[in-house]
Design a protein around this motif. Structure first.
Motif, PDB file in Angstrom:
ATOM      1  N   GLY A 167     -28.378 -28.822  78.246  1.00 15.58           N
ATOM      2  CA  GLY A 167     -27.767 -29.532  79.370  1.00 15.58           C
ATOM      3  C   GLY A 167     -28.794 -30.346  80.144  1.00 15.58           C
ATOM      4  N   ASN A 168     -28.346 -31.446  80.726  1.00 15.95           N
ATOM      5  CA  ASN A 168     -29.258 -32.323  81.463  1.00 15.95           C
ATOM      6  C   ASN A 168     -29.887 -31.635  82.666  1.00 15.95           C
ATOM      7  N   ASP A 169     -29.093 -30.868  83.423  1.00 12.95           N
ATOM      8  CA  ASP A 169     -29.632 -30.223  84.623  1.00 12.95           C
ATOM      9  C   ASP A 169     -30.747 -29.245  84.275  1.00 12.95           C
ATOM     10  N   GLU A 170     -30.540 -28.453  83.223  1.00 12.45           N
ATOM     11  CA  GLU A 170     -31.551 -27.484  82.807  1.00 12.45           C
ATOM     12  C   GLU A 170     -32.837 -28.199  82.404  1.00 12.45           C
ATOM     13  N   LEU A 171     -32.702 -29.289  81.647  1.00 19.14           N
ATOM     14  CA  LEU A 171     -33.872 -30.039  81.202  1.00 19.14           C
ATOM     15  C   LEU A 171     -34.596 -30.688  82.375  1.00 19.14           C
ATOM     16  N   LEU A 172     -33.841 -31.332  83.267  1.00 13.76           N
ATOM     17  CA  LEU A 172     -34.463 -32.031  84.392  1.00 13.76           C
ATOM     18  C   LEU A 172     -35.198 -31.075  85.314  1.00 13.76           C
ATOM     19  N   ASN A 173     -34.586 -29.933  85.594  1.00 11.71           N
ATOM     20  CA  ASN A 173     -35.253 -28.976  86.477  1.00 11.71           C
ATOM     21  C   ASN A 173     -36.565 -28.491  85.866  1.00 11.71           C
ATOM     22  N   PHE A 174     -36.588 -28.311  84.533  1.00 12.91           N
ATOM     23  CA  PHE A 174     -37.827 -27.872  83.893  1.00 12.91           C
ATOM     24  C   PHE A 174     -38.878 -28.976  83.916  1.00 12.91           C
ATOM     25  N   ILE A 175     -38.508 -30.178  83.486  1.00 13.30           N
ATOM     26  CA  ILE A 175     -39.482 -31.263  83.375  1.00 13.30           C
ATOM     27  C   ILE A 175     -40.062 -31.622  84.736  1.00 13.30           C
ATOM     28  N   ILE A 176     -39.196 -31.818  85.723  1.00 15.30           N
ATOM     29  CA  ILE A 176     -39.665 -32.303  87.019  1.00 15.30           C
ATOM     30  C   ILE A 176     -40.218 -31.166  87.874  1.00 15.30           C
ATOM     31  N   GLN A 177     -39.472 -30.061  87.962  1.00 13.55           N
ATOM     32  CA  GLN A 177     -39.875 -29.003  88.880  1.00 13.55           C
ATOM     33  C   GLN A 177     -40.995 -28.123  88.329  1.00 13.55           C
ATOM     34  N   GLU A 178     -41.144 -28.035  87.012  1.00 18.97           N
ATOM     35  CA  GLU A 178     -42.146 -27.140  86.447  1.00 18.97           C
ATOM     36  C   GLU A 178     -43.221 -27.878  85.657  1.00 18.97           C
ATOM     37  N   LEU A 179     -42.816 -28.695  84.693  1.00 16.42           N
ATOM     38  CA  LEU A 179     -43.787 -29.269  83.762  1.00 16.42           C
ATOM     39  C   LEU A 179     -44.638 -30.371  84.388  1.00 16.42           C
ATOM     40  N   VAL A 180     -44.018 -31.338  85.049  1.00 12.47           N
ATOM     41  CA  VAL A 180     -44.761 -32.510  85.526  1.00 12.47           C
ATOM     42  C   VAL A 180     -45.122 -32.351  87.003  1.00 12.47           C
ATOM     43  N   VAL A 181     -44.199 -32.672  87.901  1.00 11.21           N
ATOM     44  CA  VAL A 181     -44.514 -32.657  89.329  1.00 11.21           C
ATOM     45  C   VAL A 181     -44.806 -31.239  89.820  1.00 11.21           C
ATOM     46  N   GLY A 182     -44.001 -30.273  89.421  1.00 10.40           N
ATOM     47  CA  GLY A 182     -44.193 -28.905  89.898  1.00 10.40           C
ATOM     48  C   GLY A 182     -45.561 -28.360  89.540  1.00 10.40           C
ATOM     49  N   HIS A 183     -45.974 -28.503  88.273  1.00  5.89           N
ATOM     50  CA  HIS A 183     -47.276 -27.994  87.835  1.00  5.89           C
ATOM     51  C   HIS A 183     -48.414 -28.752  88.512  1.00  5.89           C
ATOM     52  N   MET A 184     -48.262 -30.058  88.626  1.00  7.82           N
ATOM     53  CA  MET A 184     -49.316 -30.875  89.216  1.00  7.82           C
ATOM     54  C   MET A 184     -49.495 -30.583  90.711  1.00  7.82           C
ATOM     55  N   SER A 185     -48.382 -30.375  91.419  1.00  6.10           N
ATOM     56  CA  SER A 185     -48.464 -30.191  92.866  1.00  6.10           C
ATOM     57  C   SER A 185     -48.808 -28.763  93.261  1.00  6.10           C
ATOM     58  N   GLN A 186     -48.793 -27.833  92.298  1.00  8.55           N
ATOM     59  CA  GLN A 186     -49.110 -26.447  92.636  1.00  8.55           C
ATOM     60  C   GLN A 186     -50.354 -25.964  91.875  1.00  8.55           C
ATOM     61  N   ALA A 187     -50.215 -25.695  90.571  1.00  6.42           N
ATOM     62  CA  ALA A 187     -51.347 -25.160  89.800  1.00  6.42           C
ATOM     63  C   ALA A 187     -52.504 -26.152  89.732  1.00  6.42           C
ATOM     64  N   ASP A 188     -52.223 -27.430  89.415  1.00  7.75           N
ATOM     65  CA  ASP A 188     -53.298 -28.422  89.292  1.00  7.75           C
ATOM     66  C   ASP A 188     -53.999 -28.671  90.620  1.00  7.75           C
ATOM     67  N   ARG A 189     -53.238 -28.676  91.698  1.00  8.78           N
ATOM     68  CA  ARG A 189     -53.820 -29.033  92.989  1.00  8.78           C
ATOM     69  C   ARG A 189     -54.922 -28.057  93.411  1.00  8.78           C
ATOM     70  N   ARG A 190     -54.927 -26.864  92.857  1.00  8.01           N
ATOM     71  CA  ARG A 190     -55.960 -25.893  93.218  1.00  8.01           C
ATOM     72  C   ARG A 190     -57.335 -26.283  92.685  1.00  8.01           C
ATOM     73  N   TYR A 191     -57.367 -27.087  91.601  1.00 11.32           N
ATOM     74  CA  TYR A 191     -58.686 -27.513  91.105  1.00 11.32           C
ATOM     75  C   TYR A 191     -59.091 -28.901  91.617  1.00 11.32           C
ATOM     76  N   PHE A 192     -58.222 -29.574  92.373  1.00 11.91           N
ATOM     77  CA  PHE A 192     -58.561 -30.906  92.878  1.00 11.91           C
ATOM     78  C   PHE A 192     -59.871 -30.919  93.682  1.00 11.91           C
ATOM     79  N   PRO A 193     -60.089 -29.946  94.595  1.00 21.26           N
ATOM     80  CA  PRO A 193     -61.355 -29.968  95.364  1.00 21.26           C
ATOM     81  C   PRO A 193     -62.581 -29.869  94.471  1.00 21.26           C
TER      82      PRO A 193
END
Length: 432
Positions: free
Chosen positions: A394-420
């Motif tokens: 389903g589109n909703d399941e895919l979108l929530n994973f891609i945006i909230q976890e894989l791309v923006v979600g991962h970048m804004s949470q896990a990745d941001r910890r190594y930015f400094p």
């Protein structure tokens, strides 16, 4: 006292038994004054009102012991149980009095019937805090409850904005009376989709909001249940049946906002993101997602300072936006959709491997947990790719994973910890 329209009474401070009651008690309670004197207090006054009386008496006695004999006057809203069983709203003014030895001895009370005033105040309260059409809380009460909930530190909340799709054509075609009936039916269906502690409010028109004391997964489950419920037809009469859908946006506290204004704005944005993806769906708020175009927007805050990692992050945004476009034509061009999905997942796999290499060279303290997060995301991506090839995704399941976890979600949470770490090293060229 014998001719007063208000009930005048005295009570023993030690036993809380009435010593005297004026005749005005009869029209107020249905009991004669002499009958009242022999009744236990619990038969005349409900427990909540008795507790109020006891609390006020304790405060007055404490003031008396401090020497504040003039500060024992209290005004209490209570209820009196009528002889016929119903409750009568009353206002009571009490003062504490002492005996010849200066010890508190009696309570003097004056009680009056305020049924009409209470009814008027209740009506004003409902006009101020409730929607007159659906009897749901309005924006003012929602903001009050949201502010109160946020004051409870450590508590997770979810705010859900719901807009009814295709409601305006129904209003225009069948008239406002039919539209009002439909809105009431929608409100009732929403009440059945949530629990007693959840708040369902109407902002106006066909916009509703639900406040939930829930985590992300729980809130999304409620949103999906509500979305599915509103898709079922609404039977207006034996001949007329109306169908609508809903665009639902969800924002989480404190993740998406730490004050009422921000959280409400982001829930509203998430709702417009749902509309931008074709309506009839649930969207969790995504920072940097254009609500009108349904595309990710690159922001300077996404940059970590490492040129190649930033370039690959940008490429993930490009591939995600390409996939969002092709999802709209998935039925007509399934091959292009699958190609875009596979390309995005392959890019993520390639990027994760390079990112881990760079972090290992920099002795990143959280490398192990970061690798585990990558493995979890790639494993989930593999499952979704298999489902997509089988036509079961389903589109909703895919979108929530891609945006909230894989791309923006991962970048804004896990990745941001190594930015400094990156910016602290002053990196300006790709690692080799």
């Amino acid at each position: 006292a014998e001719n007063s329209a208000d009930v005048i009474w005295t009570m023993d401070t030690a036993t809380l038994r009435l010593r005297y009651v004026s005749p005005a008690i009869q029209p107020l309670s249905g009991y004669e004054a002499l009958d009242i004197l022999g009744l236990p207090l619990k038969l005349l006054i409900p427990e909540t009102s008795r507790k109020q009386l006891r609390d006020e008496l304790s405060d007055s006695l404490a003031a008396w012991q401090r020497g504040d004999h003039e500060q024992t006057r209290c005004v209490i809203r209570t209820q009196v149980r009528h002889k016929e069983g119903h409750l009568v709203a009353t206002e009571t003014i009490t003062t504490l009095h002492g005996n010849e030895q200066g010890q508190p001895d009696a309570i003097l009370g004056v009680t009056r019937d305020i049924t009409e005033r209470a009814a008027s105040e209740e009506m004003m309260h409902r006009l101020a805090f409730y929607d007159p059409l659906t009897n749901l809380p309005n924006r003012r009460l929602l903001q009050l409850r949201l502010t109160e909930a946020m004051a409870d530190e450590g508590r997770e909340l979810a705010l859900m904005f719901i807009d009814l799709d295709h409601f305006k054509p129904i209003n225009d075609t069948f008239g406002h009376e039919t539209g009002d009936v439909l809105l009431n039916m929608v409100a009732e269906r929403m009440r059945h989709c949530v629990r007693e502690q959840d708040l369902v409010a109407r902002l106006g028109g066909d916009e509703f909001v639900i406040l939930l004391p829930d985590t992300r997964d729980e809130a999304l489950a409620v949103a999906d249940h509500l979305h599915q419920s509103l898709r079922h037809p609404f039977r207006m009469d034996e001949e007329q049946e109306l169908r609508i859908s809903s665009s639902i946006g969800v924002a989480l506290y404190p993740e998406h906002g730490t004050d009422p204004k921000t959280l409400m704005h982001h829930a509203d944005q998430a709702m417009y993101q749902a509309k931008g993806r074709g309506r009839g769906r649930v969207c969790l708020f995504t920072a940097g997602l254009d609500p009108e175009l349904g595309s990710l927007l690159w922001q300077n805050s996404h940059e970590c300072g490492h040129p190649r990692i930033d370039a690959e992050h940008r490429q993930l945004f490009v591939l995600t936006n390409r996939l969002l476009e092709r999802m709209k034509d998935n039925c007509e061009h399934p091959a292009l959709y699958l190609e875009s999905l596979e390309g995005l997942f392959e890019m993520a796999r390639h990027h994760f491997a390079f990112e881990e290499q760079v972090l290992a060279e920099l002795d990143y303290a959280e490398l192990a947990s970061h690798q585990q997060d990558h493995q979890r995301l790639l494993h989930r991506a593999s499952q979704l790719m298999t489902a997509a090839r089988a036509g079961e995704l389903g589109n909703d399941e895919l979108l929530n994973f891609i945006i909230q976890e894989l791309v923006v979600g991962h970048m804004s949470q896990a990745d941001r910890r190594y930015f400094p770490l990156m910016k602290g090293r002053g990196l300006s060229a790709p690692a080799t």
